[in-house]
Design a protein around this motif. Sequence first.
Motif: not given
Length: 71
Positions: A7-9, A15-17, A21-22, A27-28
């Motif tokens: 789920t995190l991945r 978020a990238m799509k 950025a925040v 998440l990263r």
Amino acid sequence: MPTTYETLRADIVSAMKARDAVTLMALRTADAAIKRAAMDLNKEMDEALVVATLRKAVKNLADAKVEFEKG
């Protein structure tokens, strides 16, 4: 049912799509902490490791907030 790490991945990709950025940075950071914990403990990434690592990260952030507010 996807695991917490899956789920995190998926959230990282979302978020990238969305160009958020925040959220992406948070998440990263969590992803890196989980991978680092797995390497440090020389264990496979399982649900218990993911949850324990995320709980530790939240506790560290809460402690840092308290210390920051004191200063």
